[in-house]
Design an enzyme around this catalytic site. Structure first.
Site, mmCIF file in Angstrom:
data_model
loop_
_atom_site.group_PDB
_atom_site.id
_atom_site.type_symbol
_atom_site.label_atom_id
_atom_site.label_comp_id
_atom_site.label_asym_id
_atom_site.label_seq_id
_atom_site.Cartn_x
_atom_site.Cartn_y
_atom_site.Cartn_z
ATOM 1 N N HIS A 551 0.825 -1.205 0.000
ATOM 2 C CA HIS A 551 0.000 0.000 0.000
ATOM 3 C C HIS A 551 0.863 1.260 0.000
ATOM 4 C CE1 HIS A 551 -4.017 -1.522 0.183
ATOM 5 N NE2 HIS A 551 -3.831 -2.200 1.299
ATOM 6 N N CYS A 607 0.214 2.756 -4.634
ATOM 7 C CA CYS A 607 -0.544 3.970 -4.943
ATOM 8 C C CYS A 607 0.280 5.212 -4.609
ATOM 9 C CB CYS A 607 -1.851 3.985 -4.160
ATOM 10 S SG CYS A 607 -2.927 2.581 -4.495
#
Length: 756
Positions: A551, A607
């Protein structure tokens, strides 16, 4: 060379109290100080204000990451300092850092939970008048000057004590306390001030890990009487508070009139470089005053060195008829010892021809402990049946270094912290800075996935240089939200690519995946320590590789270097408790330490990763690629009228170049005068990266596109690899919208061949 540090976000508070309860009787007032806790962990402490019920404390810092963020409930407690170490609770209250910062001058009631009754209202009021956020450095190591007052006499009424300080860490998962450092002994002194002592964050197990400070009276017979012990953390030692630590001798607690065996204080601290330890030691050792076990002559001594698991590392020759033998020098590698902190047993025997060899004495130690021989070269040997009896000394004349190892003595994947940890730093940092390093639990044999150890001078590599890599894949196993499926697959794919395609030795690839435990688990502390391991000891010609799949997110920029006001982050597997790692920190650990002539390629498949390493040159857009969008934000930079040839070539090919310090501009970097650092990222800063099964097994879209581009391509350039990834993602059947990015710390020539 700058002192190694990790930037941390802090909230600096200025506060005072009024109307506090008096805990010191009618003849005095309380001596109040403040402790801030996140759960059971102390994360900040104020100075002590003596004899005052309305104290004004000096400003102190609260580590926002250690606090669990700005919205985590914290406990603020006010104590009355006592020299016997009991420190009576005056009262406490709970609040978040957001509440503290946004509600200045609010009077918060200090409540003592042990006081009840209709007449009880509160134990005082607590007021915060200033609260300012900033970024400050957390250093990998500190030089600490200790002093003591009124130490107990251990050498009789006609003498005093010969005190020295020894620091030990209670490292989770280790059977014994880890030796950290010790001072010299000072003869015949009850109020000593010692020489500065180097204390490393990673070796302590982290800035908030429990450490024990023991003060001993040195004796030439090796018995070294304990004067007293105090328990603290490195954060507390370097906080700048004027806390006096009571030294307690457990055997005397409860005796009539006993308060303490002296008070230990921190005179000053200063940032320092972690010590750089070698890959191996050549040790010159003697026996001194060995006990004689031969009735008709003297002992015939030899010694053995064994690891904690019983593996024999060395056996010396026998010296006949000698109680002060000088053995031949011998070599011990840091790896074979299980790291600097691997437990070693040294047994000295008396050789007998007709009967079994007798043991003269034994000692338990570590290479780190032996390396303090310059402070005191005599290490007592003890009777194996009665450890209170000293049977001679193992004397270290000198320890010569061979080879280079990482700062902090972490010899490689299994020698960490960490980081260690920051060197690790340690849980939450690693050693260090959070950590520093490092390292941290994990000394001893490496977990699965680490491969064998290789010295940081690393064999192999292209162009005469050496190769090593750090590969991280986090599926967030055990998390109720945000589980990913393919990040560990990504890590395994990249490892195979590095070994099969680019010739990276498997032993030089460090894997962090959350299907492991210990130092192989990608906690914040372990990631920071591993990053420091990656760049430690790098030389011109070396090649590094950094891969992260997991992440990514964004947080508010606190130092004004982001045009969109947001720092990019990666999320360790323990981000809920330890916090995220911002791009500023990654840049400081991965990019800044690299020497001219070295190279690093990074892949960040997460991301918001476009500028994940804060590199100044960005190839952000191609009009040849579908779904192209306007460039993501750039680091703030002064635009230049100069534009290097590399940038002009890219623009001619339809690529936009974000303006960093341009090639050919005054003050620009000449070729070969800096490291080459490249980052392929999964998307722009304003986009997300996909976790997908579009390529068969679950994995990151960008990592799979990179793998296919590299394995199927021929004559690749840095530019064609980028276009190849974009083509696979945008023109394939799934039409991914994420736009991989390429950035660098130098102007990028689009015709330059891609190489590792």
């Amino acid at each position: 060379m700058a002192t190694p540090s990790t930037p941390i976000q802090v909230l600096t508070v200025r506060c005072h109290a009024k109307g506090l309860d008096n805990k010191d009787g009618f003849m005095a007032k309380s001596d109040p100080y403040v402790i801030v806790k996140n759960g059971a962990k102390t994360i900040a402490k104020s100075n002590v204000v003596m004899n005052d019920l309305s104290p004004k404390w000096q400003p102190f810092d609260i580590d926002i990451t250690a606090a669990g963020g700005m919205n985590q409930q914290l406990t603020f407690s006010v104590f009355d300092y006592d020299e016997d170490g009991t420190h009576d609770l005056i009262g406490n209250f709970t609040a978040t850092l957001n509440e503290i910062a946004s509600q200045l001058n609010t009077e918060r009631l200090v409540i003592n939970p042990h006081k009840k009754g209709m007449l009880y209202k509160n134990s005082g009021k607590f007021i915060v008048t200033e609260a300012t956020q900033s970024i400050k450095p957390l250093f990998a190591a500190q030089k600490i000057v200790f002093a003591a007052k009124n130490l107990a006499r251990k050498d009789g009424w006609n003498g005093k004590s010969d005190p020295y300080v020894a620091v030990y860490a209670d490292v989770p998962g280790q059977e014994h306390n880890r030796f950290v450092a010790k001072t010299e002994h000072i003869k015949n002194e009850l109020n000593p001030t010692w020489q500065p002592l180097l204390v490393e964050t990673a070796v302590c197990g982290g800035i908030d890990n429990t450490i024990f400070i023991r003060v001993y009276d040195w004796d030439d017979d090796g018995t070294h009487d304990l004067i007293g012990v105090t328990t603290t953390t490195l954060r507390e030692l370097i906080s700048g508070s004027n806390i006096k630590f009571p030294l307690i001798e457990k055997a005397k607690v409860g005796m009539g009139g006993y308060v303490n065996s002296g008070l230990l204080t921190v005179v000053r601290t200063e940032p320092a470089h972690p010590e750089v330890f070698p890959a191996a030691y050549h040790i010159h050792a003697h026996g001194k005053k060995l006990k004689n076990l031969d009735f008709m002559g003297k002992s015939d001594p030899y010694f053995t060195i064994k690891t904690h698991s019983g593996q024999q590392l060395y056996k010396s020759e026998v010296i006949d008829n000698n109680l002060n033998p000088a053995w031949k020098s011998f070599k011990i590698t840091v790896e074979s010892a299980g790291g600097l902190d691997g437990r070693l047993t040294i047994d000295v025997h008396d050789k007998d021809d007709s009967t079994a060899d007798d043991m003269i004495g034994t000692m338990s130690t570590t290479l780190r402990h032996l390396n303090t021989f310059k402070v005191n070269p005599f290490f007592p040997l003890r009777n194996p049946k009665n450890h209170a009896l000293v049977t001679g000394f193992f004397f270290i004349e000198k320890m010569e270094h061979e080879g280079a190892a990482a700062p902090g003595g972490h010899p490689g994947p299994h020698g960490s912290s960490a980081p260690p940890p920051g060197y690790g730093a340690p849980p939450g940092y690693g050693a260090p800075p959070p950590g520093y390093g490092a390292p941290p639990a994990g000394y001893g044999q490496p977990p699965a996935g680490y491969g064998g150890y290789s010295d940081p001078r690393l064999a192999g590599g292209g162009g005469g240089g050496n190769k090593r890599a750090l590969v991280i894949g986090i599926n967030y196993i055990g998390h109720s939200k945000g589980r990913l499926n393919g990040c560990i697959n990504d890590a395994n794919m990249v490892r195979k690519l590095l070994t099969d395609r680019f010739g990276f030795p498997a032993a030089n690839i460090r894997m962090l995946t959350d299907d492991q435990e210990g130092p192989g688990k990608p906690t914040k502390a372990n990631i920071l320590e591993a990053c420091r391991w990656l760049t430690a000891g790098v030389r011109p010609g070396d090649t590094l590789f950094f891969h992260y799949s997991g992440h990514g997110s964004q947080v508010q920029d606190l130092n004004g270097d982001e045009e969109d006001g947001m720092d990019e982050t990666i999320l360790p597997c323990d981000y809920n408790s330890a916090g995220q790692i911002i791009d500023d920190v990654l840049h400081d650990i991965l990019v800044k330490p690299l020497p001219p002539g070295s190279k690093m390629l990074s892949l960040m498949d997460c991301c918001h990763s476009g500028t994940g390493l804060d590199l100044p040159y960005e190839v952000t857009l191609s009009n040849k690629v579908p779904h192209a969008a306007t460039p993501g934000k750039k680091k703030k930079s002064k635009k230049s009228k100069y534009l290097g040839m590399a940038a002009k070539k890219l623009m001619a090919l339809g690529m936009e170049v974000a303006l960093g310090p341009q090639a050919g501009a005054p003050g620009s970097v000449a070729p070969g005068t800096t490291a080459e650092v490249y980052l392929y990222s999964g998307c722009r800063d304003d986009q997300t990266s996909a976790d997908t099964n579009a390529f068969g097994a679950s994995g990151g879209a960008m990592t799979n596109a990179f793998y296919q581009t590299i394995t199927k391509g021929q004559g690749l350039t840095w530019y064609s690899v980028l276009l190849g990834m974009r083509d696979i993602l945008h023109n394939g059947p799934h039409k991914f919208t994420q736009v991989p990015q390429l950035s660098s710390n130098i102007p990028i020539d689009p015709d330059r061949p891609f190489s590792l």
